[in-house]
Design an enzyme around this catalytic site. Sequence first.
Site, mmCIF file in Angstrom:
data_model
loop_
_atom_site.group_PDB
_atom_site.id
_atom_site.type_symbol
_atom_site.label_atom_id
_atom_site.label_comp_id
_atom_site.label_asym_id
_atom_site.label_seq_id
_atom_site.Cartn_x
_atom_site.Cartn_y
_atom_site.Cartn_z
ATOM 1 N N THR A 12 0.860 -1.192 0.000
ATOM 2 C CA THR A 12 0.000 0.000 0.000
ATOM 3 C C THR A 12 0.896 1.241 0.000
ATOM 4 O O THR A 12 1.976 1.243 0.592
ATOM 5 C CB THR A 12 -0.968 0.024 1.204
ATOM 6 O OG1 THR A 12 -0.226 0.149 2.423
ATOM 7 C CG2 THR A 12 -1.836 -1.227 1.254
ATOM 8 N N GLY A 13 0.448 2.281 -0.680
ATOM 9 C CA GLY A 13 1.298 3.467 -0.818
ATOM 10 C C GLY A 13 2.556 3.143 -1.596
ATOM 11 O O GLY A 13 3.632 3.667 -1.299
ATOM 12 N N SER A 16 5.268 5.802 -4.153
ATOM 13 C CA SER A 16 6.195 6.866 -3.736
ATOM 14 C C SER A 16 7.095 6.374 -2.607
ATOM 15 O O SER A 16 6.745 5.427 -1.886
ATOM 16 C CB SER A 16 5.346 8.061 -3.253
ATOM 17 O OG SER A 16 6.143 9.094 -2.758
ATOM 18 N N TYR A 148 0.743 11.895 15.181
ATOM 19 C CA TYR A 148 1.472 10.998 14.264
ATOM 20 C C TYR A 148 2.139 9.887 15.068
ATOM 21 O O TYR A 148 2.018 8.693 14.740
ATOM 22 C CB TYR A 148 2.526 11.801 13.490
ATOM 23 C CG TYR A 148 3.443 10.953 12.626
ATOM 24 C CD1 TYR A 148 2.998 10.447 11.406
ATOM 25 C CD2 TYR A 148 4.751 10.656 13.026
ATOM 26 C CE1 TYR A 148 3.833 9.662 10.601
ATOM 27 C CE2 TYR A 148 5.587 9.880 12.228
ATOM 28 C CZ TYR A 148 5.119 9.385 11.025
ATOM 29 O OH TYR A 148 5.943 8.612 10.235
HETATM 30 P P1 NAD Z 1 5.591 9.178 0.734
HETATM 31 O O1 NAD Z 1 4.755 10.375 0.919
HETATM 32 O O2 NAD Z 1 6.669 9.181 -0.290
HETATM 33 O O3 NAD Z 1 4.685 7.894 0.466
HETATM 34 C C1 NAD Z 1 3.496 7.694 1.151
HETATM 35 C C2 NAD Z 1 2.624 6.767 0.336
HETATM 36 O O4 NAD Z 1 1.415 6.537 1.067
HETATM 37 C C3 NAD Z 1 2.241 7.345 -1.022
HETATM 38 O O5 NAD Z 1 2.288 6.343 -1.972
HETATM 39 C C4 NAD Z 1 0.808 7.783 -0.812
HETATM 40 O O6 NAD Z 1 0.032 7.703 -1.990
HETATM 41 C C5 NAD Z 1 0.341 6.762 0.185
HETATM 42 N N1 NAD Z 1 -0.825 7.225 0.913
HETATM 43 C C6 NAD Z 1 -0.929 8.286 1.744
HETATM 44 N N2 NAD Z 1 -2.189 8.389 2.166
HETATM 45 C C7 NAD Z 1 -2.886 7.379 1.591
HETATM 46 C C8 NAD Z 1 -4.221 6.966 1.616
HETATM 47 N N3 NAD Z 1 -5.152 7.625 2.327
HETATM 48 N N4 NAD Z 1 -4.569 5.864 0.911
HETATM 49 C C9 NAD Z 1 -3.654 5.198 0.163
HETATM 50 N N5 NAD Z 1 -2.386 5.555 0.083
HETATM 51 C C10 NAD Z 1 -2.007 6.629 0.786
HETATM 52 O O7 NAD Z 1 6.215 8.909 2.166
HETATM 53 P P2 NAD Z 1 7.140 7.751 2.787
HETATM 54 O O8 NAD Z 1 8.109 8.463 3.641
HETATM 55 O O9 NAD Z 1 7.582 6.787 1.799
HETATM 56 O O10 NAD Z 1 6.067 7.086 3.774
HETATM 57 C C11 NAD Z 1 5.754 5.717 3.807
HETATM 58 C C12 NAD Z 1 5.508 5.291 5.233
HETATM 59 O O11 NAD Z 1 6.733 5.459 5.964
HETATM 60 C C13 NAD Z 1 4.464 6.108 5.996
HETATM 61 O O12 NAD Z 1 3.652 5.217 6.740
HETATM 62 C C14 NAD Z 1 5.297 6.973 6.924
HETATM 63 O O13 NAD Z 1 4.603 7.340 8.073
HETATM 64 C C15 NAD Z 1 6.447 6.051 7.209
HETATM 65 N N6 NAD Z 1 7.669 6.662 7.711
HETATM 66 C C16 NAD Z 1 8.353 7.575 6.943
HETATM 67 C C17 NAD Z 1 9.509 8.114 7.452
HETATM 68 C C18 NAD Z 1 10.314 9.140 6.667
HETATM 69 O O14 NAD Z 1 11.206 9.782 7.249
HETATM 70 N N7 NAD Z 1 10.078 9.307 5.380
HETATM 71 C C19 NAD Z 1 9.980 7.766 8.721
HETATM 72 C C20 NAD Z 1 9.262 6.833 9.455
HETATM 73 C C21 NAD Z 1 8.104 6.293 8.942
#
Ligand code: NAD
Length: 252
Positions: A12-13, A16, A148
């Site tokens: 999922t997601g 990106s 968060y």
């Molecule tokens: P990102 O914004 O690049 O990717 C997030 C993805 O989630 C995207 O594909 C987006 O379309 C999808 N998404 C968001 N809301 C959605 C919804 N309602 N329905 C379906 N898809 C949805 O960010 P990322 O950093 O790759 O984040 C991925 C995960 O990693 C998240 O759960 C985030 O909390 C977690 N995370 C990120 C970091 C960081 O520093 N980047 C650190 C810890 C945890």
Amino acid sequence: MSSLEGKVAVVTGGNSGIGYASAQALKAHGATVVISGRNSDRVNQAASELGLTGVVADVSDLNAIDHLVEEVKAKHGQIDILFVNAGIFSPAPIGQVTEEMFDHQMGINFKGAVFTIEKFLPIIKDGGSIINLSSINAYTGMPNTAIYAASKAAMNSYTRTASTELAPRGIRVNAVNPGPVSTPIFGKTGMSEEQLNGFAQAIQARVPLKRFGTPEDIAKLVVFLASDDASYITGGEYNIDGGTNVNPLLVG
Ligand code: NAD
């Protein structure tokens, strides 16, 4: 690393950041991968770049998750790997948290994750692997992240319970807790370029390894937890954060 040949994975997601890199890595190790995301242009573009199937499904909409499961079931029958990754980062100071902000953050990061698992469960093969993308924020007191962080702490708690309940089916459930990772997530917060740069510098200074993680760093751990090499690992949580969670008072 064991091959993932013959296994079906859903991310999922997956259009990106961490999800994209993980979908790419799962595919590179032999899995058939389906990604989902909420923006159709981005999902379609990522799916064509990666050479896999993309389905538009907003995880905060339970009907949309049903649709995603139906699509996957129609095409693949069952799945082996579920990477519950979709999430948002919406920082807000305590005292300014509205009900709408709370529902939005929790609705995607926690409720969306829980119902992704609920709805996929009937088509996850016995012996499958569920990986929940949490965060070291679940353990830190980083200002402006109360909701968060709570959404991720809830995920870690859920992961522990799910691992024991699903153990009779041989389904392993683990959580991955990244530290700061360079992805588009921070640019979606509404912060200006200048604020984002200041934020990134301040965070990087706190990371003992003195860099942000890359999505590929996280993808390697996801592939390992998805694979049979991790067949005795369930109910675990893995910090992947350059040492950030040990919160050093002094970093050399
Ligand atoms: P990102 O914004 O690049 O990717 C997030 C993805 O989630 C995207 O594909 C987006 O379309 C999808 N998404 C968001 N809301 C959605 C919804 N309602 N329905 C379906 N898809 C949805 O960010 P990322 O950093 O790759 O984040 C991925 C995960 O990693 C998240 O759960 C985030 O909390 C977690 N995370 C990120 C970091 C960081 O520093 N980047 C650190 C810890 C945890």
